[in-house]
Design an enzyme around this catalytic site. Structure first.
Site: not given
Length: 146
Positions: A78-80
């Site tokens: 989850q790069f967010t």
């Protein structure tokens, strides 16, 4: 590396309606590699995660780790988690590792987790995933190494 850890009764990841990873009781880990992270960050995060005492003992105190309770790990990229909101209302993700480096570190983390823990499931890196979970407690812990 950044992570959000959720103690769950069950969790699964679906892509286009198909389950690609699921666990019963254990930990759902949302994982983000950031610029400058390397294998040592992944190793330290994994070691901390496996020893994190957030499961209840007989007295109801959070005294047991996922290893102590033989729980599962569901690891989802989850790069967010690298979102920066300092410039306004639209998040910037410039702090996230470049996609190829993020994938490499995610794959490394999963490989190390599978070597250290018997029940490990995953999502699919960079896929459009739907994550379903029953948060137990709820217990949600942010973690950061590096």
């Amino acid at each position: 590396m950044k992570a959000v850890v959720q103690r769950v009764r069950e969790a699964r990841v679906e892509i286009a309606g198909e389950v690609v990873g699921s666990i019963g009781a254990g930990l759902l880990l949302l994982l983000c590699a950031e610029r400058g992270d390397d294998e040592s960050h992944a190793d330290r995060l994994l070691a901390k995660l496996l020893k994190l005492r957030i499961f209840s003992d007989e007295a109801g105190k959070m005294n047991r780790s996922v290893q102590d309770v033989a729980g599962g790990l569901l690891i989802v990229s989850q790069f967010t988690l690298a979102a920066d909101l300092s410039g306004g209302n639209r998040p910037s993700f410039g702090g996230a590792a470049a996609p190829e480096e993020g994938r490499r570190l995610y794959d490394y983390f999963v490989q190390q987790a599978r070597a250290a823990h018997p029940v490990v499931a995953t999502g699919v890196f960079a896929a459009d995933m739907q994550v379903h979970l029953v948060n137990d407690g709820p217990v949600t812990i942010p973690m950061q190494i590096g």
